[in-house]
Design an enzyme around this catalytic site. Structure first.
Site, short mmCIF file in Angstrom:
data_model
loop_
_atom_site.label_atom_id
_atom_site.label_comp_id
_atom_site.label_asym_id
_atom_site.label_seq_id
_atom_site.Cartn_x
_atom_site.Cartn_y
_atom_site.Cartn_z
N HIS A 202 0.80 -1.24 0.00
CA HIS A 202 0.00 0.00 0.00
C HIS A 202 0.82 1.28 0.00
O HIS A 202 0.27 2.36 -0.09
CB HIS A 202 -0.99 0.02 1.18
CG HIS A 202 -0.35 0.40 2.48
ND1 HIS A 202 0.28 -0.51 3.28
CD2 HIS A 202 -0.24 1.59 3.10
CE1 HIS A 202 0.76 0.11 4.35
NE2 HIS A 202 0.47 1.38 4.27
C1 UD1 Z 1 -2.05 5.53 6.01
C2 UD1 Z 1 -0.77 6.07 6.63
C3 UD1 Z 1 0.28 4.96 6.69
C4 UD1 Z 1 -0.27 3.66 7.27
C5 UD1 Z 1 -1.54 3.28 6.52
C6 UD1 Z 1 -2.15 2.01 7.07
C7 UD1 Z 1 -0.38 8.46 6.22
C8 UD1 Z 1 0.44 9.45 5.48
N1 UD1 Z 1 -0.21 7.16 5.88
O1 UD1 Z 1 -1.81 5.28 4.62
O2 UD1 Z 1 1.37 5.42 7.49
O3 UD1 Z 1 0.70 2.63 7.12
O4 UD1 Z 1 -2.47 4.35 6.65
O5 UD1 Z 1 -3.24 1.60 6.29
O6 UD1 Z 1 -1.14 8.85 7.07
N2 UD1 Z 1 -9.28 4.69 1.70
C9 UD1 Z 1 -10.51 4.05 1.64
N3 UD1 Z 1 -11.05 3.63 2.80
C10 UD1 Z 1 -10.47 3.81 4.01
C11 UD1 Z 1 -9.24 4.47 4.04
C12 UD1 Z 1 -8.65 4.90 2.89
O7 UD1 Z 1 -11.07 3.87 0.60
O8 UD1 Z 1 -11.03 3.41 5.04
C13 UD1 Z 1 -8.63 5.11 0.45
C14 UD1 Z 1 -8.82 6.54 0.12
O9 UD1 Z 1 -9.28 6.63 -1.18
C15 UD1 Z 1 -7.44 7.16 0.22
C16 UD1 Z 1 -6.50 5.98 0.14
O10 UD1 Z 1 -7.25 4.85 0.55
O11 UD1 Z 1 -7.18 8.06 -0.80
C17 UD1 Z 1 -5.32 6.16 1.02
O12 UD1 Z 1 -5.70 6.49 2.35
P1 UD1 Z 1 -4.80 7.51 3.22
O13 UD1 Z 1 -5.55 7.94 4.41
O14 UD1 Z 1 -4.21 8.54 2.32
O15 UD1 Z 1 -3.58 6.69 3.73
P2 UD1 Z 1 -3.05 5.20 3.61
O16 UD1 Z 1 -2.44 4.94 2.29
O17 UD1 Z 1 -4.07 4.24 4.09
#
Ligand code: UD1
Length: 355
Positions: A202
């Site tokens: 991820h």
């Molecule tokens: C975040 C953390 C990372 C951690 C990871 C665990 C930061 C910078 N990164 O990354 O350190 O290892 O979480 O998972 O804070 N999304 C969904 N549903 C959800 C959550 C996210 O669909 O419940 C999608 C969203 O479209 C989003 C993407 O996943 O754009 C990424 O989510 P984001 O909150 O940016 O961070 P992670 O990549 O999950």
């Protein structure tokens, strides 16, 4: 004493679980969920399965670009901190929720403690590296999981604010492992015990460049055993937008697992392939070999003890690394004995200015 914990992303719910139970009945513990992760499988199941009380406040900030997401949290946290006026704001790990809460706390002159302090990848392309370094330098109390983390903090002139408490993810793993394994459930998808791999990908550096993602997926698809690929929302979204097919060859694509199911799946596997921080350590604690698709790791002990191999950006090394012989047995315990959360509560209590 009142402690206000701020969490928002999946690994933080896991870290909150042992803290929440160690504080029960001793500390007035307020939990604020920023809403960074919001899907049922990325958030709610952790609260339910790990017995964490529902958050007192949910800011429902959701997804967004780094600036918008972090900024929305910062501005939403300020009135919450003013309302609760805690003795400590406790932040966890390295996510955007961590840095937002750290900034909100210091601007209001609230005492700030950072759990899982001192970890460093020394990779300045990772948003998490900036989040953790800035949070450490802002915080009043640095709760470090390992000796190596303590050394990093000392190297940055932060020794006088640092305390070695051990690793709270080890606490929760030990607590859940025995119950999860006692159920003796067969591996998912008809897989055979010891004859499959568990994979998660991820990190933006791996998901957000089409060529790189395609290489990783191709490498997983060609492995010698089935690969249970646990699909993080970022991976699914990135694969869809760049046209990379995930479900092919050895890969069995599946939803993210709840924590007890994850522990069961990892412990029954022949190996883990990941770019997650926590999973490298969980594999080690379950004595399952790990192959990390990153050039470096914060959990260097797993590599030093022979249980983790870093393949970096050279995905051609993936198969040889994953299919390597089992490493030598070890009884080393670099992450503590499973009592870190108790230690955190003791230290916060000792150092609270207005208990
Ligand atoms: C975040 C953390 C990372 C951690 C990871 C665990 C930061 C910078 N990164 O990354 O350190 O290892 O979480 O998972 O804070 N999304 C969904 N549903 C959800 C959550 C996210 O669909 O419940 C999608 C969203 O479209 C989003 C993407 O996943 O754009 C990424 O989510 P984001 O909150 O940016 O961070 P992670 O990549 O999950």
């Amino acid at each position: 004493m009142r402690v206000l914990s701020v969490v928002g992303a999946r690994p933080q719910f896991v870290k909150l679980a042992p803290i929440s139970s160690a504080m029960a009945g001793k500390v007035d513990h307020i939990v604020v969920h920023t809403g960074q992760h919001y899907d049922e499988l990325m958030s709610d199941v952790f609260f339910r399965d790990l017995g964490i009380p529902a958050p007192d406040v949910n800011l429902a900030v959701g997804s967004g670009k780094h600036g918008a997401q972090t900024g929305a949290m910062l501005s939403a946290l300020e009135p919450v901190f003013e309302e609760y006026a805690p003795d400590w704001v406790l932040v966890y790990g390295d996510t955007n929720s961590t840095i937002a809460a750290a900034l909100a706390a210091v601007k209001l002159h609230l005492p700030l403690a950072h759990l899982e302090s001192g970890l460093r990848s020394f990779n300045r392309r990772m948003p998490e590296e900036h989040n953790r370094v800035l949070t450490d330098h802002a915080a009043d109390l640095l709760l470090a999981p390992t000796e190596v983390a303590m050394r990093h903090l000392a190297d940055e002139g932060l020794a006088d604010r640092s305390v070695l408490v051990g690793d709270v993810m080890t606490d929760v793993l030990f607590r859940v492992r025995d119950a999860a394994l006692a159920e003796n459930a067969a591996p998912p998808h008809g897989l055979v015990q010891g004859e499959y791999y568990v994979a998660t990908i991820h990190r933006p550096d791996n998901t957000d460049f089409r060529g790189r993602l395609e290489q990783i997926v191709e490498g997983l698809a060609a492995l010698d055993r089935p690969v249970l690929l646990l699909a993080h929302p970022r991976l699914v979204a990135a694969a869809a937008s760049s046209g990379v097919q995930l479900d092919r060859g050895a890969i069995i694509l599946t939803s993210p697992l709840a924590y007890p199911e994850l522990i069961r799946a990892v412990s029954g596997s022949r190996g883990v392939i990941t770019d997650s921080g926590g999973l490298q350590k969980e594999a080690f604690l379950l004595r399952v070999p790990c192959t990390t698709v990153r050039p470096e790791t914060e959990w260097v002990e797993t590599v030093d003890l022979g249980w983790n191999v870093l393949v970096g950006s050279d995905v051609s090394r993936l198969a040889a690394a994953v299919e390597r012989p089992l490493p030598p047995a070890t009884d080393a315990a670099p992450y503590g004995e499973g009592d870190a959360a108790e230690r955190v509560v003791e230290v916060l209590t000792e150092r609270a200015t207005s208990a």
